[in-house]
Motif scaffolding. Sequence first.
Motif, short mmCIF file in Angstrom:
data_model
loop_
_atom_site.label_atom_id
_atom_site.label_comp_id
_atom_site.label_asym_id
_atom_site.label_seq_id
_atom_site.Cartn_x
_atom_site.Cartn_y
_atom_site.Cartn_z
N LYS A 170 0.84 -1.19 0.00
CA LYS A 170 0.00 0.00 0.00
C LYS A 170 0.88 1.24 0.00
CE LYS A 170 -3.93 -2.14 2.33
NZ LYS A 170 -4.88 -2.07 3.46
N TYR B 84 0.46 -4.56 3.13
CA TYR B 84 0.31 -5.09 1.78
C TYR B 84 -0.87 -6.04 1.70
CZ TYR B 84 2.70 -9.09 3.89
OH TYR B 84 3.04 -10.13 4.72
N THR B 85 -1.33 -6.27 0.46
CA THR B 85 -2.31 -7.32 0.15
C THR B 85 -1.67 -8.22 -0.91
OG1 THR B 85 -3.33 -5.92 -1.54
CG2 THR B 85 -4.31 -5.88 0.67
N ARG C 170 -1.94 -10.12 -4.72
CA ARG C 170 -2.51 -10.13 -6.06
C ARG C 170 -2.16 -11.45 -6.73
NH1 ARG C 170 -0.49 -5.38 -9.51
NH2 ARG C 170 1.48 -6.51 -9.32
N GLU D 158 -5.81 -10.33 -10.49
CA GLU D 158 -6.89 -9.89 -9.61
C GLU D 158 -6.29 -9.51 -8.27
OE1 GLU D 158 -10.97 -9.10 -8.85
OE2 GLU D 158 -9.92 -9.65 -10.70
N PRO D 159 -6.40 -8.24 -7.85
CA PRO D 159 -5.80 -7.79 -6.59
C PRO D 159 -6.78 -7.89 -5.42
CG PRO D 159 -6.57 -5.91 -7.82
CD PRO D 159 -6.93 -7.13 -8.63
N GLY D 160 -6.27 -7.56 -4.22
CA GLY D 160 -7.12 -7.35 -3.06
C GLY D 160 -7.31 -8.53 -2.14
N PRO E 3 -6.45 -10.88 1.07
CA PRO E 3 -5.74 -10.65 2.34
C PRO E 3 -4.59 -11.63 2.59
CG PRO E 3 -7.86 -11.70 2.76
CD PRO E 3 -7.83 -11.37 1.30
#
Length: 460
Positions: free
Chosen positions: A9, A19-20, A22, A35-37, A39
């Motif tokens: 982030k 961070y997450t 992807r 595709e991001p996001g 956990p």
Amino acid sequence: MAHAEKVFKVKNGKKTTKYTWRVRYKKPDGTWGSEPGFPTKKLAEDWGEQQEAAIRSGMWIAPEKLQTPLGEWVKIWKTANQKRPRTQSSRAYLLDKLLLPEWGHTPLHEVNNVFIVKAWATRMAKPHGKHDPDTVAQARSLLSTILSGAEDAGYIPANKLYGRRILVGSDHHDEEEEVWAQPDEIYRISQRLDGVHALMPLADCYLGLRWGELAGLHRDNCLLKREDRIDGKPFVRHVVRVDPKVGSLHEDTFELDEDGLQEWHRAEDARLEEYRAKGWKANRRKAPKNVVKLYLGPPKNKYSAREVDVPEFLVRLLAEHIEAWPHEHPFSTPGGQFWRRGNFTRAQLRPAADGREAIERKKGFAGREAWEPVLPGFTMRGARHTHDTWMKDDGVDRALRFLTMGWVPKDIEGTYEHVTPEMRRHRLQRLEARWERGQRVARRAGVETSEESISRGSPK
């Protein structure tokens, strides 16, 4: 193979320690999708592997298609589903008033949820909401049709609403049965009216035409002579013909295009100029989005283009009316314009069927007598119900009933049965008997029993 990577982030232009995940996966065309996001790394990889498994099985749908807002998909769907103007106008109403305000910006895969649609239907329908349950049910059905189109186009894997019964409103919601008439009741209603106004509901009860077929009937298609033979003897009958190309009057709402809008503004300018010339005060009206048009077009379906036999008493009444009528359409207004269904019902049929209060004579007004109710709630659609009810009661063969009403014979019996001259004669004889019976009953009730009201008011 799908694999995950960290996405840090950023805050104030600097990368943080948060961070997450992807996931990246290989698409059918060999390119890499992402595709991001997510956990966690595992959730990201599991999702990517599911995509690749779906790709291998041929069931994969691109995430951007699943995320398409319903409003955007509707624009695509409408271009591939051009319907008759009436269908388009009714669909436009349901979309603008119920569906798009709720889900216009919602992704297709979120709309495609039976529980969500059930909750919406309950909230929108009376008594909880402001819409009639039947209207909400029509909107729900349209939503299912739209989602089936999305399924066919590969925007969602399946339409979850298809085949699911979603009750709208109370389980005990009762639909009012259409009011139909006895012969003496329609006779009494017609006697209260003059000229074409008297003939229209009377003729429809004895012909069974749809409103548009009656209002759009041309004089050239009235009382055409047909000859059959029964036991070697001639059997002559008269028919009205519903033309396959221009046999029905349509009253539909059209969205105003640029040309139509300019025409409206020109008409509004002319109206304002006329008012100013007369010294009247007038404000410019707001331009409408839609316009209602009356026009002649094909009837409902190919079976609706038909010939309907006319009983003898109605042959006489219709012939006298047409002879004195200066316009092309025998069931138009006295000025020759097409009727709007609502105008005829409100001004003519409602007081004749429901009754009216008396108005005393005063300066500038001759007054009027009171009418007791004859058949409250009777409509021109009820006249069509009346005709089929009479035919059923009189034992008219099903083949002739379907032909007369313009219905589609969908079963095997409808494929093999045919109409005979004997069937036609039987129907005409029974209708003639009903007409005579209606007059007898009316006579006992003290109602005028002559045909003067039909010709009264007809132009000479």
